[in-house]
Design an enzyme around this catalytic site. Sequence first.
Site, PDB file in Angstrom:
ATOM      1  N   ASP A   1      24.588  11.594 -48.999  1.00 48.64           N
ATOM      2  CA  ASP A   1      23.136  11.721 -48.857  1.00 48.64           C
ATOM      3  C   ASP A   1      22.435  11.195 -50.105  1.00 48.64           C
ATOM      4  O   ASP A   1      22.987  11.305 -51.221  1.00 48.64           O
ATOM      5  CB  ASP A   1      22.742  13.185 -48.649  1.00 48.64           C
ATOM      6  CG  ASP A   1      23.256  13.736 -47.321  1.00 48.64           C
ATOM      7  OD1 ASP A   1      23.489  12.933 -46.407  1.00 48.64           O
ATOM      8  OD2 ASP A   1      23.408  14.965 -47.209  1.00 48.64           O
TER       9      ASP A   1
ATOM     10  N   TYR B   1      33.850  18.972 -53.308  1.00 48.27           N
ATOM     11  CA  TYR B   1      32.447  19.018 -53.695  1.00 48.27           C
ATOM     12  C   TYR B   1      32.150  20.267 -54.516  1.00 48.27           C
ATOM     13  O   TYR B   1      32.841  21.288 -54.383  1.00 48.27           O
ATOM     14  CB  TYR B   1      31.542  19.075 -52.464  1.00 48.27           C
ATOM     15  CG  TYR B   1      31.654  17.919 -51.505  1.00 48.27           C
ATOM     16  CD1 TYR B   1      30.780  16.836 -51.580  1.00 48.27           C
ATOM     17  CD2 TYR B   1      32.610  17.919 -50.494  1.00 48.27           C
ATOM     18  CE1 TYR B   1      30.855  15.782 -50.684  1.00 48.27           C
ATOM     19  CE2 TYR B   1      32.701  16.864 -49.593  1.00 48.27           C
ATOM     20  CZ  TYR B   1      31.823  15.801 -49.695  1.00 48.27           C
ATOM     21  OH  TYR B   1      31.907  14.774 -48.803  1.00 48.27           O
TER      22      TYR B   1
END
Length: 299
Positions: free
Chosen positions: A39, A67
Amino acid sequence: MMNGIINVYKEAGFTSFDVVAKLRGVLKQKKIGHTGTLDPDATGVLPICLGTATKVCDLLTDRSKEYIATMLLGVETDTYDCSGTVVNKKPVEVNEERISEILHGFVGESMQIPPMYSALKVNGKKLYEYAREGIKIERKPRKIQIYDLEILHIHLPEVEFRVHCSKGTYIRSICYDAGRIAQCGACMKKLIRTRVDNFMLEDAYTLNEIEELVKSGDVNTIVKPVDSVFSQYPKAVVMDEYSKVLYNGNRLKKQWVCQEMTPPQKVRIYDESGAFIGIYRYEESRKEFKPEKIFWRKE
């Protein structure tokens, strides 16, 4: 033309396509591809494939990822992250112990519904394109796997956690789903991708750093060879006298390959000069190596 993979640190504000477009100009090379979208607001590891290495883009997209995310409780948005429009706000009455329990409940296999604001395609059109037109599409749940989840810090209403997950996992959806379970709603405030397969955050280079390396003539020092992606497979070398058959991409008889042990299912094939040719699968029934993916190209 360069062939190999650069571990790029994608900065906030760039799309994955932006990174590819920028590198085409910096490297003066057209054949470039990325290994899965991040993103625009997210940062972190984005391996970029150059030349013949573009053949491994899909393979790297399929590898597991890690992440570090920050979840904001009490707020829901249409995009499941803080960049979206707020659609709901509730007081956060859940305690730290319950939040920890909820997040750890995602470990293992599960079915996840992807967010409307995502690049997944339905009938040839990306979901976020439908969303921007105000059209809501039914999304089918997809199987994902969370291999490990570690809570790093809780300071309500924010929770920071590290997650190691399979391909296709939306961390935004984990935040959204966790907020629903906690009955206060949640969205993702921050996301850093720290690892894609063996590409680590600490070894990633920003676009500016890559541009400086191009100017100094040292950019080749950060380009990983294509075969580094396949280090899990053993190496096998084809004898020089069969190099013509090898370069034509044909099957290889077992006796042409320098491999003392019984061949495993897959091997990395090289010529005698050390050039990486591709990945081959051994077929015991035919006593032959069958090419699966060829990376060698005639200069």
